[in-house]
Design a protein around this motif. Structure first.
Motif, PDB file in Angstrom:
ATOM      1  N   LEU A  18     -29.172  60.081 101.142  1.00 32.13           N
ATOM      2  CA  LEU A  18     -29.533  58.695 101.633  1.00 32.13           C
ATOM      3  C   LEU A  18     -31.181  58.872 102.045  1.00 32.13           C
ATOM      4  O   LEU A  18     -31.585  59.613 102.268  1.00 32.13           O
ATOM      5  N   LEU A  19     -31.674  57.361 101.741  1.00 32.55           N
ATOM      6  CA  LEU A  19     -33.045  57.313 101.934  1.00 32.55           C
ATOM      7  C   LEU A  19     -33.229  57.444 103.324  1.00 32.55           C
ATOM      8  O   LEU A  19     -32.329  56.923 104.256  1.00 32.55           O
ATOM      9  N   PRO A  20     -34.615  57.824 103.941  1.00 29.29           N
ATOM     10  CA  PRO A  20     -34.769  58.012 105.359  1.00 29.29           C
ATOM     11  C   PRO A  20     -34.624  56.706 106.027  1.00 29.29           C
ATOM     12  O   PRO A  20     -35.249  55.599 105.556  1.00 29.29           O
ATOM     13  N   ALA A  21     -34.237  56.883 107.456  1.00 29.45           N
ATOM     14  CA  ALA A  21     -34.282  55.581 108.120  1.00 29.45           C
ATOM     15  C   ALA A  21     -35.763  54.630 108.192  1.00 29.45           C
ATOM     16  O   ALA A  21     -35.826  53.352 108.242  1.00 29.45           O
ATOM     17  N   SER A  22     -36.599  55.587 108.355  1.00 30.08           N
ATOM     18  CA  SER A  22     -38.021  55.064 108.297  1.00 30.08           C
ATOM     19  C   SER A  22     -38.174  54.043 107.261  1.00 30.08           C
ATOM     20  O   SER A  22     -39.112  53.045 107.401  1.00 30.08           O
ATOM     21  N   LEU A  23     -37.936  54.070 106.021  1.00 27.00           N
ATOM     22  CA  LEU A  23     -38.007  53.109 105.010  1.00 27.00           C
ATOM     23  C   LEU A  23     -37.315  51.867 105.138  1.00 27.00           C
ATOM     24  O   LEU A  23     -37.486  51.030 104.281  1.00 27.00           O
ATOM     25  N   ALA A  24     -36.270  51.957 105.917  1.00 21.81           N
ATOM     26  CA  ALA A  24     -35.376  50.919 106.103  1.00 21.81           C
ATOM     27  C   ALA A  24     -36.027  49.722 106.976  1.00 21.81           C
ATOM     28  O   ALA A  24     -35.695  48.526 106.774  1.00 21.81           O
ATOM     29  N   ASP A  25     -36.978  50.097 107.747  1.00 24.68           N
ATOM     30  CA  ASP A  25     -37.648  49.113 108.780  1.00 24.68           C
ATOM     31  C   ASP A  25     -38.244  47.988 108.174  1.00 24.68           C
ATOM     32  O   ASP A  25     -38.260  46.840 108.502  1.00 24.68           O
ATOM     33  N   ARG A  26     -39.026  48.309 107.198  1.00 26.60           N
ATOM     34  CA  ARG A  26     -39.632  47.080 106.625  1.00 26.60           C
ATOM     35  C   ARG A  26     -38.781  46.269 105.972  1.00 26.60           C
ATOM     36  O   ARG A  26     -38.944  44.807 106.116  1.00 26.60           O
ATOM     37  N   GLN A  27     -37.595  46.515 105.447  1.00 26.62           N
ATOM     38  CA  GLN A  27     -36.560  45.631 104.783  1.00 26.62           C
ATOM     39  C   GLN A  27     -35.890  44.822 105.740  1.00 26.62           C
ATOM     40  O   GLN A  27     -35.676  43.938 105.740  1.00 26.62           O
ATOM     41  N   LEU A  28     -35.646  45.726 106.919  1.00 23.69           N
ATOM     42  CA  LEU A  28     -34.867  44.815 108.059  1.00 23.69           C
ATOM     43  C   LEU A  28     -35.838  43.678 108.606  1.00 23.69           C
ATOM     44  O   LEU A  28     -35.433  42.865 108.961  1.00 23.69           O
ATOM     45  N   ASP A  29     -37.220  44.202 108.808  1.00 19.34           N
ATOM     46  CA  ASP A  29     -38.116  43.155 109.500  1.00 19.34           C
ATOM     47  C   ASP A  29     -38.313  42.186 108.569  1.00 19.34           C
ATOM     48  O   ASP A  29     -38.200  40.765 108.862  1.00 19.34           O
ATOM     49  N   HIS A  30     -38.270  42.263 107.264  1.00 20.45           N
ATOM     50  CA  HIS A  30     -38.360  41.117 106.301  1.00 20.45           C
ATOM     51  C   HIS A  30     -36.778  40.041 106.112  1.00 20.45           C
ATOM     52  O   HIS A  30     -37.067  38.960 106.466  1.00 20.45           O
ATOM     53  N   ILE A  31     -35.815  40.961 106.275  1.00 17.58           N
ATOM     54  CA  ILE A  31     -34.487  40.180 106.300  1.00 17.58           C
ATOM     55  C   ILE A  31     -34.271  39.594 107.598  1.00 17.58           C
ATOM     56  O   ILE A  31     -34.069  38.233 107.679  1.00 17.58           O
ATOM     57  N   GLU A  32     -34.933  39.890 108.785  1.00 18.96           N
ATOM     58  CA  GLU A  32     -34.706  39.209 109.801  1.00 18.96           C
ATOM     59  C   GLU A  32     -35.594  38.044 110.101  1.00 18.96           C
ATOM     60  O   GLU A  32     -35.050  36.826 110.527  1.00 18.96           O
ATOM     61  N   ARG A  33     -36.961  38.128 109.625  1.00 13.73           N
ATOM     62  CA  ARG A  33     -37.612  36.961 109.360  1.00 13.73           C
ATOM     63  C   ARG A  33     -37.114  35.949 108.518  1.00 13.73           C
ATOM     64  O   ARG A  33     -37.079  34.739 109.068  1.00 13.73           O
ATOM     65  N   MET A  34     -36.502  36.309 107.451  1.00 12.94           N
ATOM     66  CA  MET A  34     -36.140  35.283 106.527  1.00 12.94           C
ATOM     67  C   MET A  34     -34.921  34.660 106.927  1.00 12.94           C
ATOM     68  O   MET A  34     -34.632  33.298 107.169  1.00 12.94           O
ATOM     69  N   VAL A  35     -33.787  35.290 107.689  1.00 15.39           N
ATOM     70  CA  VAL A  35     -32.539  34.944 108.230  1.00 15.39           C
ATOM     71  C   VAL A  35     -33.037  33.885 109.174  1.00 15.39           C
ATOM     72  O   VAL A  35     -32.484  32.854 109.753  1.00 15.39           O
ATOM     73  N   ARG A  36     -34.009  34.279 110.334  1.00 16.45           N
ATOM     74  CA  ARG A  36     -34.299  33.251 111.427  1.00 16.45           C
ATOM     75  C   ARG A  36     -34.994  32.208 110.821  1.00 16.45           C
ATOM     76  O   ARG A  36     -34.646  30.898 111.386  1.00 16.45           O
ATOM     77  N   THR A  37     -35.735  32.427 110.006  1.00 19.24           N
ATOM     78  CA  THR A  37     -36.291  31.208 109.458  1.00 19.24           C
ATOM     79  C   THR A  37     -35.395  29.998 108.809  1.00 19.24           C
ATOM     80  O   THR A  37     -35.226  28.915 108.920  1.00 19.24           O
ATOM     81  N   ILE A  38     -34.437  30.629 108.089  1.00 20.14           N
ATOM     82  CA  ILE A  38     -33.586  29.980 107.340  1.00 20.14           C
ATOM     83  C   ILE A  38     -32.530  29.188 108.426  1.00 20.14           C
ATOM     84  O   ILE A  38     -32.298  28.045 108.428  1.00 20.14           O
ATOM     85  N   VAL A  39     -32.043  29.932 109.428  1.00 15.29           N
ATOM     86  CA  VAL A  39     -31.265  29.328 110.572  1.00 15.29           C
ATOM     87  C   VAL A  39     -32.045  28.203 111.368  1.00 15.29           C
ATOM     88  O   VAL A  39     -31.309  27.258 111.456  1.00 15.29           O
ATOM     89  N   ARG A  40     -33.310  28.486 111.598  1.00 12.94           N
ATOM     90  CA  ARG A  40     -33.851  27.327 112.314  1.00 12.94           C
ATOM     91  C   ARG A  40     -34.354  26.128 111.321  1.00 12.94           C
ATOM     92  O   ARG A  40     -34.151  24.989 111.791  1.00 12.94           O
ATOM     93  N   ALA A  41     -34.656  26.362 110.124  1.00 15.10           N
ATOM     94  CA  ALA A  41     -35.199  25.334 109.408  1.00 15.10           C
ATOM     95  C   ALA A  41     -33.940  24.343 108.790  1.00 15.10           C
ATOM     96  O   ALA A  41     -33.915  23.323 108.642  1.00 15.10           O
TER      97      ALA A  41
END
Length: 97
Positions: A18-41
């Motif tokens: 598996l890839l290291p957890a440190s590589l997942a943070d950037r993806q998680l940040d992006h998905i969190e921003r998108m989901v929150r934007t979509i839910v609000r908009a």
């Protein structure tokens, strides 16, 4: 002619590959921003064809490809809950009759 050898993709199903957890943070940040934007908009519909299934599949891929730490796993669970709530927005706004 030059030929380049293709590097095989690691077997991501095996915990040691598996890839290291440190590589997942950037993806998680992006998905969190998108989901929150979509839910609000627009809580009722998909944005640019990226519906709930799309974001859930992105999260599943993230979980399957990365060795997530507990905090990251919690973030994924929270995002899945946000997506589920968005799918049934009236479930939380109902009043007792």
């Amino acid at each position: 002619m030059s030929t380049s050898k293709k590097v095989p993709w690691p077997n991501l199903g095996v915990p040691g590959n598996l890839l290291p957890a440190s590589l997942a943070d950037r993806q998680l940040d992006h998905i969190e921003r998108m989901v929150r934007t979509i839910v609000r908009a627009n809580p009722a519909g998909p944005v640019h064809g990226m519906d709930q299934g799309y974001w859930e599949s992105r999260l599943r891929a993230l979980v399957n490809e990365n060795n997530l730490v507990a905090v990251q796993q919690h973030r994924v669970q929270r995002l899945l809950q946000d997506l589920a709530q968005r799918a049934r927005p009236n479930a939380f706004n109902r009043t007792a009759a």
